[in-house]
Every structure is written in C-alpha cells, then in structure tokens.
Write an enzyme that holds these catalytic residues in place. Sequence first.
Site, PDB file in Angstrom:
ATOM      1  N   MET A  62       8.850  -2.351  11.091  1.00 10.15           N
ATOM      2  CA  MET A  62       8.568  -1.334  10.489  1.00 10.15           C
ATOM      3  C   MET A  62       7.280  -1.393   9.817  1.00 10.15           C
ATOM      4  O   MET A  62       6.652  -2.294   9.614  1.00 10.15           O
ATOM      5  CB  MET A  62       9.664  -1.281   9.573  1.00 10.15           C
ATOM      6  N   SER A  63       6.676   0.062   9.673  1.00  5.85           N
ATOM      7  CA  SER A  63       5.278   0.119   9.014  1.00  5.85           C
ATOM      8  C   SER A  63       5.251   1.565   8.598  1.00  5.85           C
ATOM      9  O   SER A  63       5.820   2.411   9.060  1.00  5.85           O
ATOM     10  CB  SER A  63       4.476  -0.077  10.316  1.00  5.85           C
ATOM     11  N   SER A  64       4.527   1.419   7.595  1.00  2.00           N
ATOM     12  CA  SER A  64       3.989   2.888   7.017  1.00  2.00           C
ATOM     13  C   SER A  64       3.474   3.654   7.922  1.00  2.00           C
ATOM     14  O   SER A  64       3.558   4.921   7.600  1.00  2.00           O
ATOM     15  CB  SER A  64       3.173   2.562   5.858  1.00  2.00           C
TER      16      SER A  64
ATOM     17  N   MET B 159       0.860  -1.212  -0.062  1.00  2.00           N
ATOM     18  CA  MET B 159       0.072   0.100   0.180  1.00  2.00           C
ATOM     19  C   MET B 159       0.890   1.192  -0.075  1.00  2.00           C
ATOM     20  O   MET B 159       0.577   2.381   0.227  1.00  2.00           O
ATOM     21  CB  MET B 159      -0.912   0.083   1.179  1.00  2.00           C
TER      22      MET B 159
ATOM     23  N   HIS C  78       9.311  -3.547   3.046  1.00  3.18           N
ATOM     24  CA  HIS C  78       8.750  -3.584   1.829  1.00  3.18           C
ATOM     25  C   HIS C  78       9.962  -4.141   0.902  1.00  3.18           C
ATOM     26  O   HIS C  78       9.869  -5.243  -0.192  1.00  3.18           O
ATOM     27  CB  HIS C  78       8.221  -2.386   1.114  1.00  3.18           C
TER      28      HIS C  78
ATOM     29  N   GLY D 132       4.622 -10.357   3.864  1.00  2.00           N
ATOM     30  CA  GLY D 132       5.276 -10.270   5.120  1.00  2.00           C
ATOM     31  C   GLY D 132       4.719 -10.858   6.634  1.00  2.00           C
ATOM     32  O   GLY D 132       3.477 -10.859   6.326  1.00  2.00           O
TER      33      GLY D 132
HETATM   34  P1  AMP Z   1       1.674  -2.820   3.586  1.00  2.00           P
HETATM   35  O1  AMP Z   1       2.086  -1.917   2.558  1.00  2.00           O
HETATM   36  O2  AMP Z   1       1.704  -2.522   4.874  1.00  2.00           O
HETATM   37  O3  AMP Z   1       0.128  -3.551   3.002  1.00  2.00           O
HETATM   38  O4  AMP Z   1       2.324  -4.118   3.255  1.00  2.00           O
HETATM   39  C1  AMP Z   1       2.495  -4.795   2.400  1.00  2.00           C
HETATM   40  C2  AMP Z   1       3.589  -5.974   2.566  1.00  2.00           C
HETATM   41  O5  AMP Z   1       4.762  -5.786   3.256  1.00  2.00           O
HETATM   42  C3  AMP Z   1       2.645  -6.804   3.264  1.00  2.00           C
HETATM   43  O6  AMP Z   1       2.903  -8.283   2.916  1.00  2.00           O
HETATM   44  C4  AMP Z   1       3.344  -6.677   4.711  1.00  2.00           C
HETATM   45  O7  AMP Z   1       3.193  -7.736   5.514  1.00  2.00           O
HETATM   46  C5  AMP Z   1       4.663  -6.586   4.510  1.00  2.00           C
HETATM   47  N1  AMP Z   1       5.397  -5.534   5.481  1.00  2.00           N
HETATM   48  C6  AMP Z   1       4.923  -4.368   6.193  1.00  2.00           C
HETATM   49  N2  AMP Z   1       5.944  -4.147   6.971  1.00  2.00           N
HETATM   50  C7  AMP Z   1       6.843  -5.243   7.024  1.00  2.00           C
HETATM   51  C8  AMP Z   1       8.027  -5.496   7.748  1.00  2.00           C
HETATM   52  N3  AMP Z   1       8.220  -4.587   8.907  1.00  2.00           N
HETATM   53  N4  AMP Z   1       8.768  -6.536   7.722  1.00  2.00           N
HETATM   54  C9  AMP Z   1       8.514  -7.404   6.724  1.00  2.00           C
HETATM   55  N5  AMP Z   1       7.109  -7.326   5.822  1.00  2.00           N
HETATM   56  C10 AMP Z   1       6.357  -6.377   6.150  1.00  2.00           C
END
Ligand code: AMP
Length: 283
Positions: free
Chosen positions: A184-186, A30, A37, A147
């Site tokens: 880590m997170s957006s 996202m 990512h 992830g």
């Molecule tokens: P998102 O953009 O948050 O929807 O995440 C996209 C993908 O990246 C999903 O498969 C998440 O599980 C993975 N992801 C997000 N944060 C992390 C992280 N800190 N470590 C590994 N994978 C992640």
Amino acid sequence: MLRVSNPKKLREILRPHLRENSVIGLVPTMGALHQGHLELIRSARESCDYIVVSLFVNPLQFNSKGDLDQYPRELNEDAEKLMSSGVDVLFCPTEEEMYQTIPKTNMSFGSLESVMEGSFRPGHFSGVGIIVSKLFNIVKPKKAFFGLKDLQQFMIIKSLIRDLSYDIELVGIPTVREENGLAMSSRNGRLSAEGIQIASNIYRTINKAVKPIRAFNNPESITLNVKEDFERIEGLELEYCELVNPETMCAIETYEGLDYVAICVAAHVEGIRLIDNLYLRLN
Ligand code: AMP
C-alpha cells in the site's frame, strides 16, 4: 481528535501530557492515508497514552518538483479517516509554519545513504532527517512508529536516534499489502487498473526470490536473476534491485555472519515511482 497546524500550539497542548509523563506516540505521515498508515496508528494505540499523527508533505525530501506537485493532498478526507482511529491530535502544519526559512542544516548518513534511495534521490534523506528531527523536538514522543516498507528510511532514523541521543523508542511496522501483494502506498491511487496489475508484479517477483535466497549463498547471481525477471515485466521499469545487509543497506557478496537480508526494489509504473522490499530471516 484535535486538529492543530501551529507547532507552538501543539507544544502547549502536549505540555500537560509531558508533565504527567504520558507515553506520547508519534506517527509521522505525508497523508493520503491508507491501511498501512492506520496499522502504524493501531500499533501506537496499543502501547501509548496519547497519539500524535503528523501530516505534512515535506518539500525538503522531494528531489523533483514534479513529484512534489503531484503528491496527493487529501487533508479533509484524511481527518475523516482518523476520526474513529483513537488519534488524539492530527498535526498538519503549513510549509510556512514548519519552515520559517529554508533550513541551512544538512544531514548525511554516511554509507547508509550512499546507496539505493539515497543515490537515486540526492538530498532526500537529509530532508527526511530534518523533518523527523523537527517533529521529535516539537512532539517529544517516547515512541515513534515507522513502516518497514521504507526500510532504508527506517534504518536512517534508527541511526539518527542513536547518533543524536533522542530518548525515543523506534517501532517498525511490517508492510501492509493489497490482496494482490502490492505494498500500500499513497502513490498507488495514481495508477490505472492496469497499472495496479503491473505493479503487483513487484512483490510477486521479489517473493519468488525467497526460496533461492534461502537455498543458495550466491547473492550476486540471485540478484541478477531477479533483475532479469523484472526486465520481462511489460510496463515496468526497474530503477534498482539489491540484496542487502539490512543493518548497512549495502549490497552483500555473501551471507556469512548475517541473520537477516533484505531485497529492496524501486520501479516505475505509468511514471509513478514505487518502492518495496522483503526483509528475510535466513535460517
Ligand atoms: P508516507 O505517508 O508514505 O510518508 O508514510 C508514512 C509512514 O507510513 C512511513 O513510516 C511509512 O513507512 C509508513 N507506510 C507507508 N506505507 C506503508 C505500508 N504499506 N505498510 C506499512 N507502513 C507503511
């Protein structure tokens, strides 16, 4: 790297690669990309011939309009970050390109979604299932990278692939963390320096439970202790904390018959909802 927003155009670009039987890898995101990512992409590069990263803030999986509106959108910076990462296509459709009409389809994942994220975010996993299915159908990847930070989502996609006979290998990537342990997170970008400090207690607290989890077959009292630890953290509001069987996502009463358990947490810091988990081998 090509930047494509139209799904039809993406299909055209991918057609020759599918004809050649290339291993197409899909990394759904996202956006507001971070090292987590990039780790998914790095893993995709190791085993795929052609890599598609999708970037789409999927309105269908947000159960709060405020959360959707506040979700970070940094398309140009994200494209920049991907330039040297070996990605072949960045697929970034608009809402209208992805959904001509609001989907009438609903997905449910039974007991897998009746707990934790599913119960606190009604409709969330239906939205996830629909967007992931659409991406699978448009990209037709041989491998998809997700992830393990979103462990319940991972298990739901595993079941989606099996139930709908997608011929796709699902690859799970361990959680990438900041030095202080924070996953880590957006969403982390919206935390103040103090908020980051508070949020780093999430990992510290679940990590503290590893020893007792391995030492005592008493999930109920361990969960209770971890919850008490969370309650003592000022500035953090715990939504749930569960010790679960990672295959079913259901809370466990005993370890009997299990090789793995997971401790899963959702908490709010400065009004921002964060999730984390530890996936543990018992012996
Ligand atoms: P998102 O953009 O948050 O929807 O995440 C996209 C993908 O990246 C999903 O498969 C998440 O599980 C993975 N992801 C997000 N944060 C992390 C992280 N800190 N470590 C590994 N994978 C992640």
